[in-house]
Design an enzyme around this catalytic site. Sequence first.
Site, short mmCIF file in Angstrom:
data_model
loop_
_atom_site.label_atom_id
_atom_site.label_comp_id
_atom_site.label_asym_id
_atom_site.label_seq_id
_atom_site.Cartn_x
_atom_site.Cartn_y
_atom_site.Cartn_z
CB SER A 1 -0.95 -0.05 1.20
OG SER A 1 -1.89 1.00 1.16
CG ASP B 1 -2.80 4.10 -1.36
OD1 ASP B 1 -3.59 3.96 -2.31
OD2 ASP B 1 -2.80 3.33 -0.37
CG ASP C 1 -2.99 -0.52 -2.09
OD1 ASP C 1 -3.09 0.67 -1.73
OD2 ASP C 1 -3.56 -1.45 -1.51
CG ASP D 1 -6.15 0.84 -0.38
OD1 ASP D 1 -5.37 1.81 -0.37
OD2 ASP D 1 -6.10 -0.09 0.45
#
Length: 442
Positions: free
Chosen positions: A98, A236, A238, A240
């Site tokens: 992440s 960010d 990843d 999400d």
Amino acid sequence: MTRLFGTDGVRGVANLDLTPELALRLGRAAGHVLGGPGHSVVIGRDTRRSGRMLESALAAGLCSVGMEVRLVGHIPTPGLAYLAKAHDFIAGAVISASHNPAPDNGIKFFDNRAQKLPDATEDRIEALMTGEDTLPRPTEGGIGLVGDARGLVKDYEDFLVSMAPRLEGMRIALDCANGSTYRVAPAVFAHAGAEVLAFFDTPDGLNINAGSGATAPEALQRLVAQNKADAGFAFDGDGDRVIVVDERGRAHNGDFVLALAARHFARHGRLDPMLVVGTVMTNGGLESTLAKDGIALVRTQVGDRYVWEEMERRGAQFGGESSGHVIFREYSATGDGILTALEVLHLARNEGRTLAQLADDMQFWPQVTRNVKAARRREWEQNDAFRAAKKEAEITLGSTGRLLVRPSGTEPVLRITVEARDATLASSTADMLARVAERELV
């Protein structure tokens, strides 16, 4: 023994904490718990250099207990969750850390409802990873196969395009954090008709989240102002979470998005029940802003899985975290940065106002967070000096503020957040506690 699964899957420094051997063992245990032979798992990853290494090991473990594996390559985490639900997979796995720096990586599973695995299921997987490996080892035709399924990413992209408002005449700046949104996000906004300015969209395996993205939106704030963009969105690594940047270059977090969505729906008689779900980190100003429209704020512990569980329990339409994870329950069971950005533009258009005008109508309290690198972060409640400093701070804040101390579940950091109506008081209190933590808990 420390639990292997943290608040967001298995995390650690790749090839040091999160090794190929661990990923292999995790694949075997997860494959067995999730159904074994006759089932398929889809695997995606972000842009970290270690992603392919861990993908290969995880896939090998799954195949070794008879699972079929399909690899989709670079894809945002919510996109992987979407594919796990939309196609004939028993589960999905994403390899990402992440918003963490490039040396870190992680492995997180979703079930075929696009939801993170329950704690009990993770506990079963972890139990099978301790001691001698007695799991089945099929041979010949019983061994699972790995297949290339990169074309499935287009299905997720098409879903997002179907959710997008028409954006002709708008200039949109995107900060892709050199992460997994670098292909999908610009394509979706371009399909919707926007003039797209994409930044931090050239990943090299080492630059994910470096000076960019949702945890460092300052660069995008400058770029929005310099390029006279109508809006900017910083994702960010990843994808999400998202931070919104208005046309004046001001950054707005997940609390802004929750306020925008809930107030719009409430004013049109479409918010049922009259509540939104946040966390202990949610700004007190949001609670005050929502209360003016008769909307309650329900708080949970930090973690989008806990937000989702509370949303399910209460039937809430919206929930999220200040960090930019926002869940629109009608469309998704997890935070989706690109989807959230599209919904923000939908709502702004329906309100007939710019993002800056909408932000001016909201009041948030100054909130300061200090992230202290502290190997002994979980000992803060037992440390006499730190507890005394915290008690002193709470007396100083009184009823005009609040503070929260929380050890990170994904990295060796103690997060100290202070909120107060007075910005100077919030900052000085956070600094004082950070100094004590650095002295006592490092």
